[in-house]
Scaffold this motif. Sequence first.
Motif, PDB file in Angstrom:
ATOM      1  N   LEU A   1       0.822  -1.269   0.114  1.00 33.53           N
ATOM      2  CA  LEU A   1      -0.146   0.065  -0.054  1.00 33.53           C
ATOM      3  C   LEU A   1       0.779   1.043  -0.121  1.00 33.53           C
ATOM      4  CD1 LEU A   1      -2.625  -1.027   2.728  1.00 33.53           C
ATOM      5  CD2 LEU A   1      -2.750  -1.506   0.085  1.00 33.53           C
ATOM      6  N   ASP A   2       0.495   2.356  -0.881  1.00 36.47           N
ATOM      7  CA  ASP A   2       1.255   3.599  -0.571  1.00 36.47           C
ATOM      8  C   ASP A   2       0.781   4.093   0.734  1.00 36.47           C
ATOM      9  OD1 ASP A   2       1.612   6.317  -0.992  1.00 36.47           O
ATOM     10  OD2 ASP A   2       1.192   6.118  -3.259  1.00 36.47           O
ATOM     11  N   PRO A   3       1.740   4.644   1.390  1.00 35.52           N
ATOM     12  CA  PRO A   3       1.237   5.253   2.576  1.00 35.52           C
ATOM     13  C   PRO A   3       0.589   6.711   2.771  1.00 35.52           C
ATOM     14  CG  PRO A   3       3.632   5.246   2.261  1.00 35.52           C
ATOM     15  CD  PRO A   3       3.212   4.408   1.072  1.00 35.52           C
ATOM     16  N   ASN A   4       0.851   7.461   1.660  1.00 33.81           N
ATOM     17  CA  ASN A   4       0.060   8.717   1.389  1.00 33.81           C
ATOM     18  C   ASN A   4      -1.257   8.394   1.055  1.00 33.81           C
ATOM     19  OD1 ASN A   4       2.285  10.006   2.031  1.00 33.81           O
ATOM     20  ND2 ASN A   4       3.188   9.554  -0.127  1.00 33.81           N
ATOM     21  N   THR A   5      -1.748   7.540   0.028  1.00 34.12           N
ATOM     22  CA  THR A   5      -3.166   7.310  -0.547  1.00 34.12           C
ATOM     23  C   THR A   5      -3.872   6.106   0.154  1.00 34.12           C
ATOM     24  OG1 THR A   5      -2.267   5.967  -2.335  1.00 34.12           O
ATOM     25  CG2 THR A   5      -2.399   8.437  -2.654  1.00 34.12           C
ATOM     26  N   GLY A   6      -2.994   5.120   0.480  1.00 33.37           N
ATOM     27  CA  GLY A   6      -3.647   4.005   1.131  1.00 33.37           C
ATOM     28  C   GLY A   6      -3.876   2.850  -0.039  1.00 33.37           C
ATOM     29  N   LYS A   7      -3.744   3.263  -1.225  1.00 30.67           N
ATOM     30  CA  LYS A   7      -4.110   2.407  -2.511  1.00 30.67           C
ATOM     31  C   LYS A   7      -2.762   1.292  -2.545  1.00 30.67           C
ATOM     32  CE  LYS A   7      -6.962   5.817  -4.538  1.00 30.67           C
ATOM     33  NZ  LYS A   7      -7.478   6.419  -5.959  1.00 30.67           N
ATOM     34  N   VAL A   8      -3.228   0.426  -3.126  1.00 32.03           N
ATOM     35  CA  VAL A   8      -2.306  -0.676  -3.981  1.00 32.03           C
ATOM     36  C   VAL A   8      -1.631  -0.113  -5.021  1.00 32.03           C
ATOM     37  CG1 VAL A   8      -1.769  -3.045  -4.517  1.00 32.03           C
ATOM     38  CG2 VAL A   8      -3.802  -2.588  -2.750  1.00 32.03           C
ATOM     39  N   PHE A   9      -0.211   0.110  -4.897  1.00 28.55           N
ATOM     40  CA  PHE A   9       0.605   0.539  -6.102  1.00 28.55           C
ATOM     41  C   PHE A   9       1.541  -0.503  -6.555  1.00 28.55           C
ATOM     42  CE2 PHE A   9       3.401   0.934  -2.618  1.00 28.55           C
ATOM     43  CZ  PHE A   9       4.635   0.846  -2.993  1.00 28.55           C
ATOM     44  N   LEU A  10       1.681  -1.559  -5.748  1.00 28.57           N
ATOM     45  CA  LEU A  10       2.553  -2.766  -6.015  1.00 28.57           C
ATOM     46  C   LEU A  10       2.096  -3.935  -5.202  1.00 28.57           C
ATOM     47  CD1 LEU A  10       5.047  -2.941  -7.802  1.00 28.57           C
ATOM     48  CD2 LEU A  10       6.671  -2.892  -5.787  1.00 28.57           C
ATOM     49  N   ALA A  11       2.638  -5.091  -6.003  1.00 28.37           N
ATOM     50  CA  ALA A  11       1.985  -6.290  -5.115  1.00 28.37           C
ATOM     51  C   ALA A  11       3.272  -7.190  -5.398  1.00 28.37           C
ATOM     52  CB  ALA A  11       0.882  -7.010  -5.682  1.00 28.37           C
ATOM     53  N   ILE A  12       3.622  -8.079  -4.381  1.00 28.71           N
ATOM     54  CA  ILE A  12       4.565  -9.122  -4.445  1.00 28.71           C
ATOM     55  C   ILE A  12       4.060 -10.570  -4.753  1.00 28.71           C
ATOM     56  CG2 ILE A  12       4.724  -9.402  -2.083  1.00 28.71           C
ATOM     57  CD1 ILE A  12       7.708  -9.990  -2.162  1.00 28.71           C
ATOM     58  N   GLY A  13       4.584 -11.426  -5.450  1.00 26.51           N
ATOM     59  CA  GLY A  13       3.849 -12.506  -5.861  1.00 26.51           C
ATOM     60  C   GLY A  13       5.097 -13.729  -5.558  1.00 26.51           C
ATOM     61  N   MET A  14       4.427 -14.904  -4.909  1.00 22.42           N
ATOM     62  CA  MET A  14       5.356 -15.947  -4.464  1.00 22.42           C
ATOM     63  C   MET A  14       4.568 -17.314  -5.071  1.00 22.42           C
ATOM     64  SD  MET A  14       5.761 -14.641  -0.465  1.00 22.42           S
ATOM     65  CE  MET A  14       4.012 -13.751  -0.648  1.00 22.42           C
ATOM     66  N   ASP A  15       5.435 -17.926  -5.934  1.00 18.75           N
ATOM     67  CA  ASP A  15       4.884 -19.210  -6.505  1.00 18.75           C
ATOM     68  C   ASP A  15       5.529 -20.510  -5.899  1.00 18.75           C
ATOM     69  OD1 ASP A  15       3.712 -17.583  -8.082  1.00 18.75           O
ATOM     70  OD2 ASP A  15       4.921 -17.866  -9.889  1.00 18.75           O
ATOM     71  N   THR A  16       4.844 -21.453  -5.635  1.00 15.70           N
ATOM     72  CA  THR A  16       5.436 -22.690  -5.092  1.00 15.70           C
ATOM     73  C   THR A  16       4.875 -23.996  -5.750  1.00 15.70           C
ATOM     74  OG1 THR A  16       5.712 -24.149  -3.180  1.00 15.70           O
ATOM     75  CG2 THR A  16       3.631 -23.113  -3.187  1.00 15.70           C
ATOM     76  N   ARG A  17       5.482 -24.969  -5.807  1.00 20.28           N
ATOM     77  CA  ARG A  17       4.800 -26.307  -6.433  1.00 20.28           C
ATOM     78  C   ARG A  17       3.858 -26.656  -6.118  1.00 20.28           C
ATOM     79  NH1 ARG A  17       8.429 -27.523 -11.003  1.00 20.28           N
ATOM     80  NH2 ARG A  17      10.470 -26.838 -10.640  1.00 20.28           N
ATOM     81  N   SER A  18       2.632 -26.997  -6.813  1.00 19.31           N
ATOM     82  CA  SER A  18       1.418 -27.705  -6.049  1.00 19.31           C
ATOM     83  C   SER A  18       2.192 -28.805  -5.352  1.00 19.31           C
ATOM     84  CB  SER A  18       0.733 -28.056  -7.073  1.00 19.31           C
ATOM     85  OG  SER A  18       1.097 -28.925  -8.085  1.00 19.31           O
ATOM     86  N   GLU A  19       3.091 -29.618  -5.833  1.00 18.04           N
ATOM     87  CA  GLU A  19       3.304 -30.775  -5.254  1.00 18.04           C
ATOM     88  C   GLU A  19       4.031 -30.670  -3.799  1.00 18.04           C
ATOM     89  OE1 GLU A  19       4.480 -30.167  -8.140  1.00 18.04           O
ATOM     90  OE2 GLU A  19       3.495 -31.571  -9.554  1.00 18.04           O
ATOM     91  N   THR A  20       4.787 -29.522  -3.402  1.00 19.54           N
ATOM     92  CA  THR A  20       5.235 -29.002  -2.482  1.00 19.54           C
ATOM     93  C   THR A  20       4.179 -28.787  -1.482  1.00 19.54           C
ATOM     94  OG1 THR A  20       7.203 -28.297  -3.495  1.00 19.54           O
ATOM     95  CG2 THR A  20       6.999 -27.468  -1.341  1.00 19.54           C
ATOM     96  N   TRP A  21       3.295 -27.877  -1.773  1.00 23.39           N
ATOM     97  CA  TRP A  21       2.059 -27.449  -1.116  1.00 23.39           C
ATOM     98  C   TRP A  21       1.461 -28.538  -0.944  1.00 23.39           C
ATOM     99  CZ3 TRP A  21      -3.247 -27.817  -1.928  1.00 23.39           C
ATOM    100  CH2 TRP A  21      -4.016 -27.204  -0.999  1.00 23.39           C
ATOM    101  N   ARG A  22       1.180 -29.555  -1.529  1.00 23.23           N
ATOM    102  CA  ARG A  22       0.107 -30.832  -1.034  1.00 23.23           C
ATOM    103  C   ARG A  22       0.964 -31.286  -0.004  1.00 23.23           C
ATOM    104  NH1 ARG A  22      -4.148 -31.011  -4.482  1.00 23.23           N
ATOM    105  NH2 ARG A  22      -3.969 -30.133  -6.332  1.00 23.23           N
ATOM    106  N   GLY A  23       2.381 -31.619  -0.465  1.00 25.21           N
ATOM    107  CA  GLY A  23       3.088 -32.309   0.626  1.00 25.21           C
ATOM    108  C   GLY A  23       3.054 -31.752   1.980  1.00 25.21           C
ATOM    109  N   GLY A  24       3.051 -30.521   1.871  1.00 22.67           N
ATOM    110  CA  GLY A  24       2.980 -29.795   3.237  1.00 22.67           C
ATOM    111  C   GLY A  24       1.640 -29.911   4.069  1.00 22.67           C
TER     112      GLY A  24
END
Length: 266
Positions: A88-111
Amino acid sequence: FQRLCNQLSLAAEHLGFLNVYLFAFVDGKPVLGPSSSRSGLPTPVAPGAFSQPSPPEVLEVFRSGVPQSTQPYATARGKVISVFVPMLDPNTGKVFLAIGMDTRSETWRGGVAQAYLAPILVTFLLLIVLLASYLILFRRHRKFPLMRGKLHYAEAIVCAVMMASLTVVATWHVYAAERQIRLAAFTTLAQTQVASIAKELKDIRSGLANLHHFFLASGYVDVNEFSLFAKQLNQNGPEQTYFWAPAVHAGDLDSFEMRVNQRLEQ
């Protein structure tokens, strides 16, 4: 840009993610920025594009400003599950950027499997103990009085087995909880140490930048000027010493050595 890619690559390796990347939303389209696996993709993606049609959660994270997670979906690196976190932008409170994280579905199912496997095994163990206890007591009551000798203490044995099983379960639960506490404490300590190391590296880089501007601001820097300027940096920063090697042409080598020897004699 390359520095961000390297930092994201270290974060992905430390956290165990397949890919960590930054993206924005411009003109109704997601725009890809620095990525931890930019050079590792089968078909490298240039900044400003996505390697495949983006999942609907990409749009939702910008619309709602709430972290989103996806179902498994196909990419160039196989099936993955993604998590998107808004910034979030601290001045406007709007989303200006996002961070994405990918993991293999096999790893997620194993967890996930590891998370529910232990409770299932514990429940199954207790059910076996209860069933065995019931069969033992049922068999003893069906015996004739003269044949109950071996099963005379069945109740005590059943209680001992049940209490031993509950003790094992309770011990395992306490061990798992303490392990999580130790991991959390270690993570906090590691983050503190990493922050301290990062600050020292930043100070070193700042010192080198100051030296760089010092040379740019002067047409000629002699040994005394360099020593005086570097001495102050050594006192304020974590570095122990600074030195530089001037560029000397082959034809000027003899005269340069003569000047250095004269300074040393002085």
